[in-house]
Motif scaffolding. Structure first.
Motif, mmCIF file in Angstrom:
data_model
loop_
_atom_site.group_PDB
_atom_site.id
_atom_site.type_symbol
_atom_site.label_atom_id
_atom_site.label_comp_id
_atom_site.label_asym_id
_atom_site.label_seq_id
_atom_site.Cartn_x
_atom_site.Cartn_y
_atom_site.Cartn_z
ATOM 1 N N ASP A 178 49.823 37.637 89.053
ATOM 2 C CA ASP A 178 49.431 36.685 89.050
ATOM 3 C C ASP A 178 48.354 36.259 90.655
ATOM 4 O O ASP A 178 48.999 37.147 91.394
ATOM 5 C CB ASP A 178 51.302 36.001 89.697
ATOM 6 C CG ASP A 178 50.719 35.026 89.879
ATOM 7 O OD1 ASP A 178 49.617 34.165 90.360
ATOM 8 O OD2 ASP A 178 51.488 34.002 89.123
ATOM 9 N N ARG A 210 48.196 33.559 92.400
ATOM 10 C CA ARG A 210 49.047 33.055 93.293
ATOM 11 C C ARG A 210 49.756 33.650 94.836
ATOM 12 O O ARG A 210 49.554 35.174 94.466
ATOM 13 C CB ARG A 210 49.981 31.974 92.788
ATOM 14 C CG ARG A 210 49.412 31.064 91.953
ATOM 15 C CD ARG A 210 49.390 30.322 90.898
ATOM 16 N NE ARG A 210 51.072 30.863 90.469
ATOM 17 C CZ ARG A 210 52.015 30.203 89.799
ATOM 18 N NH1 ARG A 210 52.293 29.440 90.428
ATOM 19 N NH2 ARG A 210 52.495 30.974 89.677
ATOM 20 N N ARG A 231 54.232 30.602 94.019
ATOM 21 C CA ARG A 231 55.671 31.380 92.927
ATOM 22 C C ARG A 231 56.599 30.245 93.017
ATOM 23 O O ARG A 231 57.254 31.247 92.365
ATOM 24 C CB ARG A 231 55.481 32.629 92.669
ATOM 25 C CG ARG A 231 53.755 32.835 92.159
ATOM 26 C CD ARG A 231 53.118 34.525 91.512
ATOM 27 N NE ARG A 231 52.837 35.527 92.881
ATOM 28 C CZ ARG A 231 53.299 36.468 93.625
ATOM 29 N NH1 ARG A 231 53.919 37.793 92.388
ATOM 30 N NH2 ARG A 231 52.640 37.193 94.395
#
Length: 385
Positions: free
Chosen positions: A202, A204, A209
């Motif tokens: 991911d 991010r 998250r």
């Protein structure tokens, strides 16, 4: 269901000499069952704490925490002539590759087989209960596999994970052949020899998250970011998973209330013990977050309208095909290929074939339907438009 004979105890392997002997024994098998147990719920850096093998005669438990060198097993996993039976291989393959650099060939995954056959419940516990009337106590899944000596009930549980797999494999193989789904399952067995599921990182930041962060102000998000960094350092130092240091819900609360002293930390829900151990780190992070430049969310590329349309058409087609076969959608076409087709927008049958070349059986079976779903028209002269 089959009747079950009482089991002789599994063989514990924690010495180089006995590992070498086991590897020689495994090298002579046509088919072996494998599983691993890791301590991901109990450590910051998860480790493989147990590797289980079963042959048609015996169950073995290997202790990787006591063995420095597991290289005798490398040839077993890589050997095309030995079939390795796993249940839900992806995570085991990922761990074993990451930690010991093992490579894999010839896997039979009983969970993939069960999904390909459209079984309603594909957890090992459910299948063992159904086929062998064996009850497996699933609460051991969360046990700390890093403890030594391992308690007897954990040893019993671990061996059950592989004990029936070879017999189960034979039953499922028959069913796959009878239902003409062997090629489809085999394509996925082949895919799970390659570690791909876990490098889907991911992009991010950790704070983005945490669910609920969207309700925070930009300043509170910045404090949350600093709290995440502080927690990460603590977790690494203590070798505990993040949620066992401070859970996400608590970090959100701290970011919103921004406590500045011990009583206020208490009010946010920290225990005395947590305040003694982490209080200073938490207060420092909050202070830093109050002065730091505001964080900006990671910009994710949003696919265009046309791409989203293609994705929807493919998903609709896949859902219909799955319903017809009585399986979950991703058995028909794995997500990675659905997205590749939507993103790359192939405009000819050849281009579709190119994207689907790693899965020739599906290409053969569903290629025309996929070409149609993508709206690629094939002209009568053989020219595509």
């Amino acid at each position: 269901p089959m009747s079950v004979a009482p089991l002789s105890p599994p063989i514990w392997v924690d010495q180089p000499a006995s590992l070498k002997k086991l590897a020689e024994h495994l090298a002579r098998q046509a088919c072996i069952a494998v599983d691993t147990e890791a301590n991901s719920l109990h450590a910051y850096h998860e480790r493989t704490c147990l590797i289980q093998f079963s042959t048609s005669e015996n169950d073995y438990l290997i202790d990787p925490l006591n063995l420095v060198d597991l290289s005798p097993l490398a040839d077993i996993f890589a050997n095309q002539a030995i079939e390795k039976v796993f249940h839900a291989a992806e995570y085991d393959v990922y761990l074993l590759e990451r930690e010991f650099n093992f490579t894999f060939n010839n896997i039979f995954d009983t969970q993939i087989a069960a999904r390909t056959l459209g079984y309603p419940a594909t957890g090992l516990g459910a299948i063992l209960a159904d086929k062998f009337e064996v009850q497996v106590d699933k609460h051991f899944q969360k046990a700390n596999w890093g403890q030594r000596p391992l308690p007897g009930d954990l040893i019993d549980y671990a061996r059950m994970d592989t004990h029936y797999l070879i017999t189960l494999r034979n039953l499922l193989y028959q069913e796959l052949k009878e239902q003409d789904r062997w090629e489809l399952a085999h394509e996925d067995f082949h895919r799970c020899c390659v570690v791909n599921g876990h490098n889907n990182i991911d992009p991010r930041e950790r704070w983005e998250r945490i669910s609920g962060n969207q309700d925070l102000s930009p300043r509170e998000k910045t404090i949350l970011h600093e709290l995440c960094l502080g927690r990460e350092r603590l977790a690494e130092k203590l070798d505990r998973p993040l949620f066992k240091v401070l859970d996400d819900r608590l970090l959100l609360e701290l970011a919103q209330k921004a406590p500045t002293n011990r009583p206020q930390l208490h009010e946010c829900g920290l225990s005395d013990r947590q305040i003694d151990r982490f209080g200073k780190v938490v207060l420092d992070a909050i202070k830093k977050g109050q002065q730091a430049p505001l964080v900006k969310p990671t910009r994710l590329e949003r696919p265009g309208e046309a791409q989203l349309n293609r994705l929807q058409r493919l998903k609709n087609w896949r859902k219909r095909a799955a319903k017809e076969m009585g399986v979950e959608s991703d058995v028909i076409l794995p997500k990675i290929y659905v997205h590749a087709l939507a993103e790359q927008n192939p405009r000819s049958p050849e281009a579709v074939h190119q994207i689907l070349s790693p899965i020739p059986w599906r290409m053969e079976k569903f290629g025309d339907q996929i070409i149609k779903a993508l709206g690629i028209r094939i002209a009568t002269t053989g020219e595509t438009t």
